[in-house]
Design a protein around this motif. Structure first.
Motif, PDB file in Angstrom:
ATOM      1  N   UNK A 129      42.467   1.108  18.632  1.00 52.63           N
ATOM      2  CA  UNK A 129      43.780   1.657  18.937  1.00 52.63           C
ATOM      3  C   UNK A 129      45.460   2.087  18.967  1.00 52.63           C
ATOM      4  N   UNK A 130      44.530   3.342  19.650  1.00 57.70           N
ATOM      5  CA  UNK A 130      44.937   4.955  20.097  1.00 57.70           C
ATOM      6  C   UNK A 130      44.319   5.614  20.893  1.00 57.70           C
ATOM      7  N   UNK A 131      44.638   7.083  20.619  1.00 56.14           N
ATOM      8  CA  UNK A 131      43.948   7.895  21.448  1.00 56.14           C
ATOM      9  C   UNK A 131      42.939   8.392  20.946  1.00 56.14           C
ATOM     10  N   UNK A 132      41.761   8.388  21.102  1.00 56.93           N
ATOM     11  CA  UNK A 132      40.272   9.574  20.279  1.00 56.93           C
ATOM     12  C   UNK A 132      40.865  10.952  19.861  1.00 56.93           C
ATOM     13  N   UNK A 133      41.068  10.765  18.037  1.00 56.88           N
ATOM     14  CA  UNK A 133      40.862  12.321  18.088  1.00 56.88           C
ATOM     15  C   UNK A 133      40.729  12.402  17.144  1.00 56.88           C
ATOM     16  N   UNK A 180      33.257  -6.792  15.037  1.00 58.44           N
ATOM     17  CA  UNK A 180      33.860  -7.204  16.569  1.00 58.44           C
ATOM     18  C   UNK A 180      34.749  -5.964  16.345  1.00 58.44           C
ATOM     19  N   UNK A 181      34.649  -5.027  17.826  1.00 58.81           N
ATOM     20  CA  UNK A 181      35.076  -3.632  17.763  1.00 58.81           C
ATOM     21  C   UNK A 181      36.339  -3.784  19.412  1.00 58.81           C
ATOM     22  N   UNK A 182      38.068  -4.112  18.223  1.00 63.11           N
ATOM     23  CA  UNK A 182      38.700  -4.200  18.753  1.00 63.11           C
ATOM     24  C   UNK A 182      39.442  -3.023  19.473  1.00 63.11           C
ATOM     25  N   UNK A 183      39.436  -2.746  21.272  1.00 61.95           N
ATOM     26  CA  UNK A 183      39.456  -1.494  22.047  1.00 61.95           C
ATOM     27  C   UNK A 183      40.897  -1.913  22.975  1.00 61.95           C
ATOM     28  N   UNK A 184      41.932  -0.824  22.922  1.00 59.10           N
ATOM     29  CA  UNK A 184      43.075  -1.221  23.575  1.00 59.10           C
ATOM     30  C   UNK A 184      43.289   0.971  23.468  1.00 59.10           C
ATOM     31  N   UNK A 185      42.907   1.700  24.581  1.00 56.08           N
ATOM     32  CA  UNK A 185      42.913   3.395  24.212  1.00 56.08           C
ATOM     33  C   UNK A 185      43.285   3.723  25.156  1.00 56.08           C
ATOM     34  N   UNK A 186      43.658   4.667  25.505  1.00 56.76           N
ATOM     35  CA  UNK A 186      43.886   5.602  26.529  1.00 56.76           C
ATOM     36  C   UNK A 186      42.590   6.900  27.004  1.00 56.76           C
ATOM     37  N   UNK A 212      35.083  10.351  20.921  1.00 56.63           N
ATOM     38  CA  UNK A 212      34.663   8.906  21.517  1.00 56.63           C
ATOM     39  C   UNK A 212      32.960   8.844  21.204  1.00 56.63           C
ATOM     40  N   UNK A 213      32.369   9.945  22.006  1.00 56.42           N
ATOM     41  CA  UNK A 213      30.875  10.151  21.845  1.00 56.42           C
ATOM     42  C   UNK A 213      30.280   9.618  20.570  1.00 56.42           C
ATOM     43  N   UNK A 231      40.674   3.209  29.085  1.00 54.16           N
ATOM     44  CA  UNK A 231      40.570   4.168  30.398  1.00 54.16           C
ATOM     45  C   UNK A 231      39.726   5.424  29.522  1.00 54.16           C
ATOM     46  N   UNK A 232      39.172   6.308  30.173  1.00 56.57           N
ATOM     47  CA  UNK A 232      39.038   7.613  29.960  1.00 56.57           C
ATOM     48  C   UNK A 232      37.452   6.926  29.020  1.00 56.57           C
ATOM     49  N   UNK A 233      37.802   8.272  28.130  1.00 59.79           N
ATOM     50  CA  UNK A 233      36.409   7.944  27.084  1.00 59.79           C
ATOM     51  C   UNK A 233      36.553   7.357  26.217  1.00 59.79           C
ATOM     52  N   UNK A 234      37.744   6.047  26.493  1.00 62.38           N
ATOM     53  CA  UNK A 234      37.887   4.457  25.591  1.00 62.38           C
ATOM     54  C   UNK A 234      36.420   3.692  26.304  1.00 62.38           C
ATOM     55  N   UNK A 235      36.472   4.023  27.698  1.00 64.19           N
ATOM     56  CA  UNK A 235      35.533   2.906  28.341  1.00 64.19           C
ATOM     57  C   UNK A 235      34.292   3.229  28.014  1.00 64.19           C
ATOM     58  N   UNK A 236      33.894   4.492  27.355  1.00 70.32           N
ATOM     59  CA  UNK A 236      31.932   4.210  27.738  1.00 70.32           C
ATOM     60  C   UNK A 236      32.323   3.970  25.542  1.00 70.32           C
ATOM     61  N   UNK A 237      33.056   3.679  24.573  1.00 69.73           N
ATOM     62  CA  UNK A 237      32.782   3.559  23.874  1.00 69.73           C
ATOM     63  C   UNK A 237      32.769   1.975  23.674  1.00 69.73           C
ATOM     64  N   UNK A 238      33.770   1.864  24.923  1.00 69.87           N
ATOM     65  CA  UNK A 238      33.305  -0.124  24.387  1.00 69.87           C
ATOM     66  C   UNK A 238      32.203  -0.821  25.093  1.00 69.87           C
TER      67      UNK A 238
END
Length: 197
Positions: free
Chosen positions: A3-7, A30-36, A43-44, A69-76
């Protein structure tokens, strides 16, 4: 939860995810994602941690609770199944960075971005079955998919109703860096006044 920016310094980190998966032990997750999005390599590394957990025979189900969004997409997309909340959004675009230097250095940076986009395109193709040309068109356009559109494109496996709880802790980000980001008001459910109009 991501639930944050990947950093690795000030957001959701691969290190924290590795620790959470280790704590889960021999369990499905269960992996919950809410990230820009965020750092493409952080993320990789998260994706690698999830695949290592899956390699031990454990299922990982991804839930896009609001935004991927962005890098969070391929994480999801690393989940065995990917579900998006009704009203959630999924955004793909070309990778970008800040760069400076002479012409050789700048061309080298552009070549690196091409390579990064190639790895992301491969992730999207594996999930969706779409052609590289279609994926490139989506990424070039910075495409924002609704849940239904993400399902139709093959990015997610289902659209689900979100839980009916509102604890006032919803994450919010400044998405102004994205050229085609919807306005905040467009993401809100209609009010009674809207329905009466």
């Amino acid at each position: 939860c991501i639930y944050d920016v990947s950093d690795s310094y000030w957001g959701a980190s691969a290190k924290a995810l590795v620790e959470a998966l280790a704590a889960a032990g021999a369990k499905d997750v269960a992996l919950h994602v809410n990230s820009p999005g965020g750092d493409v390599f952080e993320a990789r590394a998260m994706v690698s941690a999830i695949r290592a957990h899956q390699a031990k025979g454990h299922k990982v189900t991804a839930y896009i609770d609001g935004l991927a969004a962005s890098a969070a997409t391929y994480l999801a997309l690393s989940g065995d199944q990917v579900h998006i909340a009704d009203g959630g959004m999924f955004m793909v675009h070309n990778s970008w960075t800040l760069a400076w230097g002479n012409k050789t250095e700048l061309r080298s940076t552009a070549d690196l971005l091409d390579k990064i986009d190639g790895t992301i395109t491969a992730d999207y193709a594996r999930k969706t079955g779409a052609t590289a040309e279609q994926i490139a068109a989506w990424m070039d356009a910075e495409t924002w998919f609704t849940g239904a559109e993400a399902l139709a494109a093959g990015f997610v496996d289902s659209v689900i109703e979100p839980p009916k709880a509102d604890d006032g802790k919803a994450a919010r980000w400044n998405l102004s860096a994205y050229a085609n980001a919807p306005k905040a008001a467009e993401l809100l459910p209609p009010t009674d006044d809207d329905l009466d109009a």
